[in-house]
Motif scaffolding. Structure first.
Motif, PDB file in Angstrom:
ATOM      1  N   SER A   1      39.615  25.651  -1.255  1.00 14.16           N
ATOM      2  CA  SER A   1      38.452  24.935  -1.814  1.00 14.16           C
ATOM      3  C   SER A   1      38.613  23.426  -1.712  1.00 14.16           C
ATOM      4  CB  SER A   1      38.213  25.300  -3.281  1.00 14.16           C
ATOM      5  OG  SER A   1      38.314  26.663  -3.458  1.00 14.16           O
ATOM      6  N   GLY A   2      39.156  22.951  -0.617  1.00 11.89           N
ATOM      7  CA  GLY A   2      39.306  21.512  -0.412  1.00 11.89           C
ATOM      8  C   GLY A   2      40.415  20.864  -1.228  1.00 11.89           C
ATOM      9  N   LYS A   3      41.229  21.694  -1.902  1.00  9.08           N
ATOM     10  CA  LYS A   3      42.260  21.112  -2.767  1.00  9.08           C
ATOM     11  C   LYS A   3      43.664  21.262  -2.199  1.00  9.08           C
ATOM     12  CE  LYS A   3      39.605  21.643  -6.989  1.00  9.08           C
ATOM     13  NZ  LYS A   3      38.440  22.411  -6.502  1.00  9.08           N
ATOM     14  N   GLY A   4      43.787  21.872  -1.027  1.00 11.39           N
ATOM     15  CA  GLY A   4      45.104  22.241  -0.507  1.00 11.39           C
ATOM     16  C   GLY A   4      45.890  21.158   0.207  1.00 11.39           C
ATOM     17  N   VAL A   5      45.397  19.897   0.169  1.00 11.53           N
ATOM     18  CA  VAL A   5      46.130  18.820   0.855  1.00 11.53           C
ATOM     19  C   VAL A   5      46.751  17.886  -0.170  1.00 11.53           C
ATOM     20  CG1 VAL A   5      45.880  16.835   2.417  1.00 11.53           C
ATOM     21  CG2 VAL A   5      44.587  18.926   2.854  1.00 11.53           C
ATOM     22  N   LEU A   6      48.050  17.663  -0.043  1.00 11.25           N
ATOM     23  CA  LEU A   6      48.736  16.720  -0.943  1.00 11.25           C
ATOM     24  C   LEU A   6      49.251  15.560  -0.111  1.00 11.25           C
ATOM     25  CD1 LEU A   6      50.891  19.205  -3.074  1.00 11.25           C
ATOM     26  CD2 LEU A   6      48.635  18.280  -3.614  1.00 11.25           C
TER      27      LEU A   6
ATOM     28  N   LEU B   1      40.392  11.267  -8.765  1.00 15.07           N
ATOM     29  CA  LEU B   1      40.545  12.631  -8.256  1.00 15.07           C
ATOM     30  C   LEU B   1      39.578  12.935  -7.117  1.00 15.07           C
ATOM     31  CD1 LEU B   1      40.866  14.556 -11.653  1.00 15.07           C
ATOM     32  CD2 LEU B   1      42.697  14.031 -10.011  1.00 15.07           C
ATOM     33  N   ASN B   2      39.999  13.893  -6.282  1.00  8.10           N
ATOM     34  CA  ASN B   2      39.138  14.390  -5.227  1.00  8.10           C
ATOM     35  C   ASN B   2      38.008  15.228  -5.812  1.00  8.10           C
ATOM     36  OD1 ASN B   2      39.128  14.013  -2.455  1.00  8.10           O
ATOM     37  ND2 ASN B   2      41.187  14.884  -2.288  1.00  8.10           N
ATOM     38  N   THR B   3      36.856  15.178  -5.182  1.00  5.53           N
ATOM     39  CA  THR B   3      35.721  15.982  -5.641  1.00  5.53           C
ATOM     40  C   THR B   3      35.171  16.747  -4.446  1.00  5.53           C
ATOM     41  OG1 THR B   3      33.993  14.411  -5.020  1.00  5.53           O
ATOM     42  CG2 THR B   3      35.074  14.047  -7.146  1.00  5.53           C
ATOM     43  N   GLY B   4      34.121  17.512  -4.676  1.00  5.13           N
ATOM     44  CA  GLY B   4      33.412  18.155  -3.554  1.00  5.13           C
ATOM     45  C   GLY B   4      32.637  17.139  -2.730  1.00  5.13           C
ATOM     46  N   GLY B   5      32.546  15.895  -3.200  1.00  7.34           N
ATOM     47  CA  GLY B   5      31.822  14.859  -2.444  1.00  7.34           C
ATOM     48  C   GLY B   5      30.836  14.146  -3.343  1.00  7.34           C
ATOM     49  N   MET B   6      30.928  12.823  -3.364  1.00  7.37           N
ATOM     50  CA  MET B   6      30.108  12.004  -4.267  1.00  7.37           C
ATOM     51  C   MET B   6      28.949  11.319  -3.548  1.00  7.37           C
ATOM     52  SD  MET B   6      31.430  12.516  -7.183  1.00  7.37           S
ATOM     53  CE  MET B   6      30.636  11.257  -8.176  1.00  7.37           C
ATOM     54  N   GLY B   7      28.865  11.549  -2.251  1.00 12.55           N
ATOM     55  CA  GLY B   7      27.752  10.963  -1.520  1.00 12.55           C
ATOM     56  C   GLY B   7      28.094  10.833  -0.060  1.00 12.55           C
ATOM     57  N   SER B   8      27.092  10.448   0.716  1.00 13.51           N
ATOM     58  CA  SER B   8      27.318  10.284   2.153  1.00 13.51           C
ATOM     59  C   SER B   8      26.318   9.285   2.712  1.00 13.51           C
ATOM     60  CB  SER B   8      27.191  11.625   2.878  1.00 13.51           C
ATOM     61  OG  SER B   8      25.878  12.138   2.731  1.00 13.51           O
ATOM     62  N   VAL B   9      26.690   8.749   3.859  1.00 17.28           N
ATOM     63  CA  VAL B   9      25.769   7.873   4.585  1.00 17.28           C
ATOM     64  C   VAL B   9      25.748   8.297   6.049  1.00 17.28           C
ATOM     65  CG1 VAL B   9      26.076   5.871   3.062  1.00 17.28           C
ATOM     66  CG2 VAL B   9      27.565   6.140   5.050  1.00 17.28           C
ATOM     67  N   SER B  10      24.645   8.011   6.710  1.00 16.78           N
ATOM     68  CA  SER B  10      24.498   8.301   8.140  1.00 16.78           C
ATOM     69  C   SER B  10      23.452   7.351   8.700  1.00 16.78           C
ATOM     70  CB  SER B  10      24.055   9.754   8.317  1.00 16.78           C
ATOM     71  OG  SER B  10      23.756  10.007   9.681  1.00 16.78           O
ATOM     72  N   PRO B  11      23.672   6.694   9.849  1.00 15.31           N
ATOM     73  CA  PRO B  11      24.854   6.779  10.707  1.00 15.31           C
ATOM     74  C   PRO B  11      26.012   5.953  10.145  1.00 15.31           C
ATOM     75  CG  PRO B  11      23.321   5.163  11.604  1.00 15.31           C
ATOM     76  CD  PRO B  11      22.672   5.743  10.380  1.00 15.31           C
ATOM     77  N   VAL B  12      27.091   5.908  10.903  1.00 19.00           N
ATOM     78  CA  VAL B  12      28.300   5.202  10.507  1.00 19.00           C
ATOM     79  C   VAL B  12      28.464   4.024  11.481  1.00 19.00           C
ATOM     80  CG1 VAL B  12      30.787   5.448  10.226  1.00 19.00           C
ATOM     81  CG2 VAL B  12      29.281   7.381   9.756  1.00 19.00           C
TER      82      VAL B  12
END
Ligand code: AMP
Ligand code: GLY
Length: 426
Positions: A155-160, A229-240
């Motif tokens: 669930s996106g939490k497996g990276v340390l 902390l890491n989350t499922g995502g707090m926002g996004s932008v496009s394009p980069v």
């Protein structure tokens, strides 16, 4: 066409919203969906990994296409299940078969794939409990920070990512010996740390040809300045802005095309969205991870920038004639700000009435953790990430300003959102 979309997040609302605009769409069902998908289709209380129930539903509602939002049903083999079933094998599934979904389902598989096909990625080695001591010695040979990745889905939490060698060794031990991430950490990939800036690149592919979708950047940490902390995502932008034409040419030449030819060489059937999580190191792209689906919250800024009929493109994916389709992209900038519940990503509050949405202006609202409360005829919060507010404007600054102005208008107790999206792109 009758289309079933599986999932319940902002990504699935964005997909349903777009699919609803197609002249080729008759009925849309979303399983299980949320308060937002209920506005553009019919929600059905289905478990996305209960393939037998999905089969019954597909037959009963005469579904012509299944679009899979999240990774778990794909890794668990929903596409294979359809292909092997005599009744379902004519119903296209958008999303790869299980063996190809291993690009996301197993980091070790993805690393072997990239190394075999010459795709740029961080140097790495994989360890198991039997090779724990070798893993510790490997850590000693690296410079900090140390990157440890549970092999399987977590669930996106497996990276340390750890600065201290002893801490890295003890975390490795806890992952392998104490199953810190359950079965997902039976194997652990240790990799070189890449210093750079991340971006998300997406394609739609029929396995041979592909369409490049708008490039996006997501913001994963809860706090401003990418802290906390890491989350499922707090926002996004496009394009980069830093994904220039010359950089994207490298991405296509060194990463996208070699990935597709690698999949073909290994006879891995891939039909659907493929997500390349990239790091730009200097001017060079490296793959941090593959995902076998669209990103969330990237979908909320990417999908509104697709001007073409998404159902037509998905039919191209299903029929293997994507090359004949055209994709048109909106030149405007999209910003998507995620509003979350108090306490998230820790223990968070739910059941709060959402107010103010009728006063929103010049934006698109995609619900995530929000559900209809029939008894009070209102929409209530039901998850950590409650909604994404997406805007399309002529500059990134304007899009962000517009998104924040609308984020202020929505009202629910404990509402929080990051106010610094795009801070690293100025
Ligand atoms: P993943 O789950 O693979 O997306 O990893 C989670 C996050 O860890 C990524 O979004 C990156 O920010 C970070 N990360 C993963 N691998 C590396 C790496 N090799 N070097 C630097 N950062 C990394
Ligand atoms: N936004 C990252 C992901 O969907 O995994």
């Amino acid at each position: 066409m009758n289309i079933l979309i599986l999932g319940s997040g902002g990504r699935e609302h964005a997909m349903a919203w777009k699919i609803a605009q197609s002249p080729n769409t008759s009925k849309i069902y979303i399983g299980p969906g949320n308060a937002g998908t209920a506005l553009v289709g019919t929600n059905t209380p289905i478990d996305t990994t209960d393939f037998d129930s999905i089969k019954t539903f597909v037959i009963e509602k005469e579904i012509d296409m299944v679009v899979v939002g999240p990774e778990v049903p794909l890794v668990e083999g929903i596409h294979d299940f359809f292909l092997q079933d005599q009744v379902l094998n004519t119903v296209p599934v958008i999303g790869p078969v299980s063996r190809a979904a291993q690009l996301e389902g197993s980091k070790d598989f993805a690393k072997n794939f990239m190394n075999k096909h010459g795709i740029p990625t961080a140097a790495s080695e994989t360890f198991q409990l039997e090779t724990l001591e070798k893993g510790k010695a490997f850590l000693e040979s690296l410079h900090p920070p140390y990157v440890l990745k549970a092999d399987g889905l977590a669930s996106g939490k497996g990276v340390l990512i750890l600065d201290n060698l002893n801490e890295a060794k003890s975390e490795l031990e806890s992952m392998l010996r104490d199953a810190r991430f359950g079965e997902a950490s039976t194997k652990v990939v240790i990799e070189e740390y890449l210093e750079g800036i991340e971006l998300s690149v997406f394609i739609l592919t029929d396995g041979v040809d592909y369409k490049l979708l708008p490039v996006a950047k997501d913001y994963k940490r809860i706090g401003e300045g990418d802290k906390g902390l890491n989350t499922g995502g707090m926002g996004s932008v496009s394009p980069v802005p830093f994904a220039t034409e010359s950089f994207m040419k490298k991405v296509e030449d060194r990463i996208i095309r070699p990935t597709l030819s690698g999949l073909q060489e290994e006879r891995l059937n891939y039909q659907g969205f493929l997500f390349f999580g990239l790091m730009k190191v200097g001017e060079e792209p490296y793959v941090i991870e593959y995902n076998c689906r669209m990103g969330d919250p990237e979908a909320e800024s990417v999908i509104p920038r697709i001007k073409s009929d998404l159902v037509d493109l998905l039919e191209g994916v299903a029929n293997g004639n994507l090359a004949e389709k055209k994709i048109e992209i909106d030149d405007r900038y999209a910003a998507s700000v995620v509003l979350v519940s108090e306490g998230y990503p820790g223990k968070y509050t739910t059941g709060k009435t959402i107010k103010g949405i009728n006063n929103l202006n010049n934006c698109i609202l995609f619900y995530a953790g929000a559900s209809n409360d029939i008894s009070s005829d209102s929409v209530k919060t039901s998850g950590g990430r409650v909604m994404a507010i997406t805007t399309l404007n002529d500059s990134m600054d304007e899009a962000l300003k517009n998104a924040y102005a609308n984020a202020e208008i929505v009202d629910f107790e404990g509402k929080y959102f990051r106010k610094d999206l795009g801070f690293d792109l100025k």
